[in-house]
Design an enzyme around this catalytic site. Structure first.
Site, mmCIF file in Angstrom:
data_model
loop_
_atom_site.group_PDB
_atom_site.id
_atom_site.type_symbol
_atom_site.label_atom_id
_atom_site.label_comp_id
_atom_site.label_asym_id
_atom_site.label_seq_id
_atom_site.Cartn_x
_atom_site.Cartn_y
_atom_site.Cartn_z
ATOM 1 N N LYS A 181 0.865 -1.173 0.000
ATOM 2 C CA LYS A 181 0.000 0.000 0.000
ATOM 3 C C LYS A 181 0.908 1.232 0.000
ATOM 4 O O LYS A 181 1.495 1.602 1.017
ATOM 5 C CB LYS A 181 -0.907 0.017 1.235
ATOM 6 N N GLY A 234 6.652 5.548 8.340
ATOM 7 C CA GLY A 234 5.738 6.675 8.436
ATOM 8 C C GLY A 234 5.780 7.311 9.808
ATOM 9 O O GLY A 234 6.800 7.255 10.503
ATOM 10 N N SER A 235 4.679 7.883 10.230
ATOM 11 C CA SER A 235 4.642 8.653 11.463
ATOM 12 C C SER A 235 4.577 7.758 12.693
ATOM 13 O O SER A 235 4.046 6.639 12.638
ATOM 14 C CB SER A 235 3.424 9.581 11.458
ATOM 15 N N GLU A 254 9.583 1.875 10.894
ATOM 16 C CA GLU A 254 10.534 2.969 10.717
ATOM 17 C C GLU A 254 9.756 4.266 10.857
ATOM 18 O O GLU A 254 8.978 4.630 9.979
ATOM 19 C CB GLU A 254 11.209 2.866 9.350
ATOM 20 N N CYS A 288 13.732 11.084 6.528
ATOM 21 C CA CYS A 288 13.622 10.633 7.923
ATOM 22 C C CYS A 288 14.841 11.040 8.748
ATOM 23 O O CYS A 288 14.714 11.316 9.936
ATOM 24 C CB CYS A 288 13.442 9.117 7.968
ATOM 25 N N GLU A 383 9.241 16.419 14.720
ATOM 26 C CA GLU A 383 9.818 16.216 13.384
ATOM 27 C C GLU A 383 9.234 17.232 12.421
ATOM 28 O O GLU A 383 8.036 17.186 12.113
ATOM 29 C CB GLU A 383 9.531 14.795 12.902
#
Length: 482
Positions: A181, A234-235, A254, A288, A383
Site C-alpha cells: 500500500k 511513516g509517522s 521505521e 527521515c 519532526e
C-alpha cells in the site's frame, strides 16, 4: 513544470494485472497543482482479493530456488538502469522531488535491488554444537531460515521508489509475497515498479499494489489474519497504532526523527558546511534522517551560522523538473502551512530566523535556518519534515549530547570532532540507532542496518537485516542414536 497532456487512469495491480476499482480519486502535482492521474481507490473486498492473490503467490515464490529469485531482482535492477530518466520523472511529477534528487533515488534503488539479489543467495543458518551439553551428546543440529508468508508493506511519499525497494527487495529475496500500500500522494512510482517486476518474470500474485486510503486499505492489511508481517515507514502515531492492532504479527516500524549533529570546537567549517546544506535541505528536508538540529560549539558557532546561511541562500528554488532546482514544493499545502506555523511559534518565543522562513511566489518554503531555539519548541523537539534547521550554541560536546538525547526520537546522530575520546563518548551514550563520526546523521547506504530507538521505531532495514525480519528461524535436530 511541463504540462501533462491528459491525466492517466491507474488501476490496482493484483495477481499480475490491472484491476479496476469502483472509485477513482484525482492525483495532483504538489508543485503546479495540475491533475496528473486518476488513482483507483480500493475497498475492503479488493484489498482482500490482493491478499488472496499474495497467498497463492507465496506458494510459488517460497518454492522458487534462490538463484531464480536473485535473477529476477537483477533483472529489475537492469530495467531500472535502462529507464532511469523515465523512472526519475515519475518520482518528480508526483512528489515534487527535484529531478536531480529523483535521479539519485533511482540510482540508489538500482543498488538496493542488486543488494537484494546478492542477499537471496546468502540466506543460511548455522550448526549447533549440541555436545556442549551432556544431554546433547549423540545429536547434531542446524538452523535454517524460512519465509514467513504474506508481507503487508506500507510505504511513505518521501522516497517512493527506494523505500518500496527496501520492503519488496528483501521480501522477494527471502521467498515471501507482498501486498503493498503506497502513500496516497505517490502511487505512480509503486505501480511503475510492479510493472517492472512483471516484465522481469516475477510470478503473478507475488507483488500486489493496492492504492487507496490508509483507513481502508491499510486497516484491512493490518487486521487480516493471512498477513504474517507488517513493515511500515511513516509517522509514530500510525506506527504505534499498527503495533497495537497487529497482534502476534511481526512488525518492522521505521518512524520519526529530528536528527541532530554536534560540531566540536575543532570543526573546520569550510570543510563541512556543504555537507550540512545537503543534509538539511535535500528533498525539501522530507527525509527521515534530515538534519534538523545543529549544536555548534561556541568557538565555531558564529562562523558556521554565517557560512551555512550564505550557502542556503544560493540554492535554486522552483520547478522540480528543472535540473538546476535544489528546493521545490513540500508534499502538500497543509504541510507547508504546518511548517510555517512552527516557524512562527519559534519566533514568538525568542528564536531568530537567520534566513528563509517564508514562501516564494509559487508557494515554495525557502530553506530556513533558525537560531536561539528553545528546546521545547515544536521546531526543535518534533519532526519538522521541511527545509528547516535550527542551530544552537553549546559550550561542550557533553552539553550537546544532553540536548540530542532530550528527544522522543532516536534514529541517527552525527558528531564532528578530532578528539577520539569525545567521539567514543558520543558513540557510546547518544541514544540513537546509529552514530556518524565526522559526518551528518543523513548518511545512509542501502546495505547498512537502519533503524532507531524510542519513537523512531522497532526492527532494522538494510537488505540483510530486513531478510532476518522477514524469515523465521527453524531448528533441525538429528538424534544419531549414540
Amino acid at each position: 513544470m511541463t504540462k501533462v497532456e491528459a491525466a492517466v487512469k491507474k488501476h490496482l495491480f493484483i495477481n499480475g494485472g490491472d484491476v479496476e476499482a469502483a472509485e477513482y480519486a484525482p492525483l495532483y502535482s504538489p508543485y503546479s497543482g495540475e491533475k496528473i492521474a486518476e488513482i483507483a481507490m480500493a475497498d475492503e473486498k479488493l484489498t482482500q482479493d490482493a491478499i488472496k492473490a499474495a497467498e497463492a503467490g507465496f506458494k510459488v515464490i517460497s518454492k522458487m530456488p534462490a538463484y531464480k529469485r536473485s535473477a529476477i531482482l537483477e533483472k529489475v535492477a537492469k530495467l531500472l538502469e535502462e529507464r532511469l530518466e523515465e523512472a526519475a520523472e515519475v518520482i518528480s511529477r508526483e512528489s515534487a522531488k527535484p529531478i536531480v534528487f529523483a535521479k539519485g533515488e533511482v540510482s540508489r534503488t538500482i543498488e538496493t535491488y542488486k543488494f537484494a539479489a546478492e542477499e537471496a543467495k546468502r540466506i543460511h543458518g548455522e550448526t549447533i554444537p549440541f555436545d556442549a551439553s551432556p544431554g546433547g551428546v549423540g545429536r547434531m543440529g542446524y538452523t535454517t531460515r524460512k519465509p514467513i508468508g504474506v508481507i503487508g508493506a506500507i510505504t511513505p511519499f518521501n522516497f517512493p521508489m527506494n523505500l518500496v525497494a527496501h520492503k519488496v527487495g528483501p521480501a522477494v529475496a527471502s521467498g515471501n509475497s507482498i501486498v503493498l500500500k503506497p502513500a496516497s500522494q505517490t502511487p505512480l512510482t509503486a505501480l511503475y515498479i510492479a510493472e517492472l517486476f512483471k516484465e522481469a518474470g516475477l510470478p503473478d500474485g507475488v507483488l500486489n499494489v493496492v492504492t487507496g486510503s490508509g483507513s481502508v486499505v491499510g486497516e484491512e492489511i493490518i487486521r487480516d489474519h493471512r498477513v504474517a508481517m507488517i513493515t511500515f515507514t511513516g509517522s509514530p502515531a500510525v506506527g504505534i497504532a499498527i503495533r497495537n492492532k497487529a497482534g502476534l504479527k511481526k512488525t518492522t516500524l521505521e518512524l520519526g526523527s529530528n536528527a541532530a549533529v554536534i560540531l566540536d570546537k575543532d570543526t573546520n567549517v569550510d570543510q563541512v558546511v556543504d555537507r550540512h546544506v545537503m543534509g538539511a535541505f535535500s528533498n525539501q528536508g522530507q527525509v527521515c534522517i534530515s538534519l534538523q538540529r545543529v549544536y555548534a560549539h561556541e568557538d565555531v558557532y558564529e562562523e558556521f551560522v554565517e557560512k551555512f546561511a550564505a550557502k542556503a541562500k544560493e540554492l535554486k528554488i522552483g520547478d522540480p523538473l528543472d535540473p538546476e532546482t535544489f528546493i521545490s514544493a513540500l508534499i502538500s499545502k497543509k504541510e507547508t502551512e504546518r511548517a510555517l506555523g512552527w516557524i512562527e511559534e519559534a519566533k514568538q518565543n525568542g528564536a531568530v530566523v537567520v534566513t528563509g522562513g517564508k514562501l516564494t511566489a509559487d508557494g515554495v518554503l525557502e530553506p530556513t535556518i533558525i537560531t536561539n531555539v528553545d528546546p521545547q519548541q515544536k521546531i526543535s523537539c518534533q519532526e519538522v519534515f521541511a527545509p528547516v534547521v535550527i542551530v544552537n550554541k553549546i559550550s561542550s560536546v557533553e552539553e550537546a549530547i544532553e540536548y540530542v538525547n532530550d528527544s522522543r526520537y532516536g534514529l541517527q546522530a552525527g558528531v564532528y570532532t578530532k578528539n577520539v575520546d569525545k567521539a567514543l563518548l558520543a558513540s557510546e551514550v547518544l541514544e540513537v540507532g546509529a552514530v556518524m563520526i565526522n559526518d551528518i546523521p543523513t548518511f545512509r547506504v542501502d546495505h547498512m542496518p537502519y533503524g532507531g530507538v524510542k519513537e523512531s521505531g522497532t526492527g532494522r532495514e538494510g537488505i540483510k537485516y530486513a531478510v532476518e525480519e522477514m524469515t523465521e528461524l527453524k531448528l533441525v535436530v538429528w538424534n544419531r542414536g549414540e
